[in-house]
Design a protein around this motif. Sequence first.
Motif, PDB file in Angstrom:
ATOM      1  N   SER A  83       0.647  -1.114   0.122  1.00  0.00           N
ATOM      2  CA  SER A  83       0.385  -0.127   0.428  1.00  0.00           C
ATOM      3  C   SER A  83       0.937   1.303  -0.058  1.00  0.00           C
ATOM      4  CB  SER A  83      -0.794   0.090   1.645  1.00  0.00           C
ATOM      5  OG  SER A  83      -2.051   0.930   1.135  1.00  0.00           O
ATOM      6  N   ALA A  84       0.534   2.263  -0.833  1.00  0.00           N
ATOM      7  CA  ALA A  84       1.008   3.608  -0.736  1.00  0.00           C
ATOM      8  C   ALA A  84       0.186   4.258   0.665  1.00  0.00           C
ATOM      9  CB  ALA A  84       0.670   4.070  -1.543  1.00  0.00           C
ATOM     10  N   PHE A  85       0.832   5.393   0.709  1.00  0.00           N
ATOM     11  CA  PHE A  85      -0.243   6.585   1.674  1.00  0.00           C
ATOM     12  C   PHE A  85      -1.131   7.508   0.849  1.00  0.00           C
ATOM     13  CE2 PHE A  85       3.680   5.249   2.712  1.00  0.00           C
ATOM     14  CZ  PHE A  85       3.674   4.527   4.252  1.00  0.00           C
ATOM     15  N   SER A  86      -2.274   7.701   1.690  1.00  0.00           N
ATOM     16  CA  SER A  86      -3.103   8.701   1.560  1.00  0.00           C
ATOM     17  C   SER A  86      -4.239   9.979   2.694  1.00  0.00           C
ATOM     18  CB  SER A  86      -4.185   8.144   0.713  1.00  0.00           C
ATOM     19  OG  SER A  86      -4.902   7.592   1.207  1.00  0.00           O
ATOM     20  N   ASP A  87      -4.687  10.819   1.922  1.00  0.00           N
ATOM     21  CA  ASP A  87      -4.479  11.728   3.148  1.00  0.00           C
ATOM     22  C   ASP A  87      -6.248  10.908   2.691  1.00  0.00           C
ATOM     23  OD1 ASP A  87      -6.675  12.795   0.855  1.00  0.00           O
ATOM     24  OD2 ASP A  87      -5.186  14.007   0.332  1.00  0.00           O
ATOM     25  N   ALA A  88      -7.387  11.740   4.308  1.00  0.00           N
ATOM     26  CA  ALA A  88      -8.610  11.682   4.562  1.00  0.00           C
ATOM     27  C   ALA A  88      -9.541  11.412   2.985  1.00  0.00           C
ATOM     28  CB  ALA A  88      -9.146  12.447   5.340  1.00  0.00           C
ATOM     29  N   ASP A  89      -9.639  11.860   2.216  1.00  0.00           N
ATOM     30  CA  ASP A  89     -10.079  12.099   0.631  1.00  0.00           C
ATOM     31  C   ASP A  89      -9.247  11.254  -0.349  1.00  0.00           C
ATOM     32  OD1 ASP A  89     -11.348  14.072   1.594  1.00  0.00           O
ATOM     33  OD2 ASP A  89      -9.863  15.542   1.244  1.00  0.00           O
ATOM     34  N   PHE A  90      -8.764  10.344   0.328  1.00  0.00           N
ATOM     35  CA  PHE A  90      -8.145   9.042  -0.772  1.00  0.00           C
ATOM     36  C   PHE A  90      -7.070   9.400  -1.480  1.00  0.00           C
ATOM     37  CE2 PHE A  90     -12.282   8.056   0.114  1.00  0.00           C
ATOM     38  CZ  PHE A  90     -11.905   7.597   1.043  1.00  0.00           C
ATOM     39  N   ASN A  91      -6.425  11.310  -1.218  1.00  0.00           N
ATOM     40  CA  ASN A  91      -5.544  11.863  -2.516  1.00  0.00           C
ATOM     41  C   ASN A  91      -3.996  11.154  -2.515  1.00  0.00           C
ATOM     42  OD1 ASN A  91      -6.931  13.483  -4.274  1.00  0.00           O
ATOM     43  ND2 ASN A  91      -7.448  14.466  -2.344  1.00  0.00           N
ATOM     44  N   PRO A  92      -3.585  10.720  -2.879  1.00  0.00           N
ATOM     45  CA  PRO A  92      -1.631   9.985  -2.536  1.00  0.00           C
ATOM     46  C   PRO A  92      -1.071  11.311  -1.770  1.00  0.00           C
ATOM     47  CG  PRO A  92      -2.264  10.168  -4.810  1.00  0.00           C
ATOM     48  CD  PRO A  92      -3.336  10.656  -4.077  1.00  0.00           C
ATOM     49  N   VAL A  93      -0.304  10.794  -0.877  1.00  0.00           N
ATOM     50  CA  VAL A  93       0.383  11.529   0.343  1.00  0.00           C
ATOM     51  C   VAL A  93       1.985  10.656   0.320  1.00  0.00           C
ATOM     52  CG1 VAL A  93       1.156  11.981   2.544  1.00  0.00           C
ATOM     53  CG2 VAL A  93      -0.991  12.299   1.662  1.00  0.00           C
ATOM     54  N   GLU A  94       2.802  11.905   0.307  1.00  0.00           N
ATOM     55  CA  GLU A  94       4.560  11.143   0.272  1.00  0.00           C
ATOM     56  C   GLU A  94       4.753  11.620   1.729  1.00  0.00           C
ATOM     57  OE1 GLU A  94       7.195  12.611  -2.961  1.00  0.00           O
ATOM     58  OE2 GLU A  94       6.603  11.376  -4.161  1.00  0.00           O
ATOM     59  N   LEU A  95       5.265  10.600   2.511  1.00  0.00           N
ATOM     60  CA  LEU A  95       6.007  11.469   3.590  1.00  0.00           C
ATOM     61  C   LEU A  95       7.975  10.638   3.301  1.00  0.00           C
ATOM     62  CD1 LEU A  95       3.267   9.198   5.623  1.00  0.00           C
ATOM     63  CD2 LEU A  95       3.653  11.275   5.206  1.00  0.00           C
ATOM     64  N   ASP A  96       8.176  12.074   3.968  1.00  0.00           N
ATOM     65  CA  ASP A  96      10.698  11.582   3.870  1.00  0.00           C
ATOM     66  C   ASP A  96      10.986  10.833   4.416  1.00  0.00           C
ATOM     67  OD1 ASP A  96       9.676  13.975   2.009  1.00  0.00           O
ATOM     68  OD2 ASP A  96      10.277  15.705   4.524  1.00  0.00           O
ATOM     69  N   ASN A  97      10.153   9.726   5.410  1.00  0.00           N
ATOM     70  CA  ASN A  97      10.281   9.124   5.796  1.00  0.00           C
ATOM     71  C   ASN A  97       9.309   7.552   5.889  1.00  0.00           C
ATOM     72  OD1 ASN A  97       8.274   9.952   7.548  1.00  0.00           O
ATOM     73  ND2 ASN A  97       9.277   9.635   9.015  1.00  0.00           N
TER      74      ASN A  97
END
Length: 389
Positions: free
Chosen positions: A143-157
């Motif tokens: 799985s990748a990461f996303s916000d509360a509206d299911f938009n993709p999120v990039e996390l540096d760590n």
Amino acid sequence: MRRVLKLATAGAAATLVLAACGEAPSEEETTAGGGENAESSEDGEAAGGDAGDFKACMVSDSGGFDDQSFNQSGKEGLDAAAEELGIEPVEVESQADTDYATNVSNLVSQGCNITIGVGFLLEDAIQAAAEENPDTNFALIDSAFSDADFNPVELDNAKPILFNTAEASYLAGYLAAGMTESGTVATFGGLQIPSVSVFMDGFADGVDKFNEDNGTDVNLLGWDKEAQEGAFSGDFENQSQGQTLTEQFISQGADIVMPVAGPVGLGAAAAASESDGVKIVWVDSDGYLTASEYSDLMLTSVMKEIGAAVEQTITETVEGGFTNEPYVGTLENDGVGLAEYHDYAGDVEAMMVTGPDGEEVSLAEAVTMLEEMIVSGDITVESDNSPQQ
């Protein structure tokens, strides 16, 4: 809450979702080892100190590390990294969804240098921990990461470890369509989430490709790719649901079934073992080896090289080269693929079909040709559920 909303959204299109109640969980187990007795690798140095001071940690989903599927494969990668690098591995086995956040938090408090969550269901727990602990590294399998509206999120760590299994499942669908004697094959999933549906999309397209090449009409039960509707057991634990679904498919004429449901697939294998001539296509690991009690049923397996990806991610982190760039396993980079045909190798070699080049070849040759065409880009396996590359 975000994960619950995601599951509700993803599951809305399913036409068959059986209610599932897992067996009562046993006491949670935490295992640590390798740091004191393991030998250091030639590199010998971890970011911030000796490799022996590095702690790599992993949290399973509720399927557990003996699921004969992706949790087990993840742990094998952790163990391989510990043996090769001389680091300390720590595994925490979740018994229920409610364990995820607590288990991840506990590992962070133990000073883990990298914490890896196994499976989509750990997205919220890993993402929250990564956001709260920017100086610690994390990774998430499937799985990748996303916000509360299911938009993709990039996390540096935080690094997603993903697999485009549609490509390998395409080969499995073609193989199944070539090997079926009844003219009907089937697939089902555990939950309707992208990392499950992507297998089913590829399988459906592979069946269609065989029909196109050979002028046949092999029927697929359990999944409508265009509508994104199909059969799901409801979880990844309750094997009786997998057995019930598979019995239904067999009663409708299916003689090859691909369960995409972790340990639930063992229920499918149990149903197949009670019906003459029914075969299983396993997923994630080589089912001939990991579900060896049913090895005589295993036509092949759609494999994700999770162990290798985990070991690579840990190694990069130990050597100070961690990045948040997603790893995406494909046929081209050997991150996904078909397992050997094992007991059915002779049958697959002997089956003559019209291959993708229009010439008569063995089914084994046709599958190899398809793989080469996917790797070269001559064939593109499309799935809305595939990870972005």
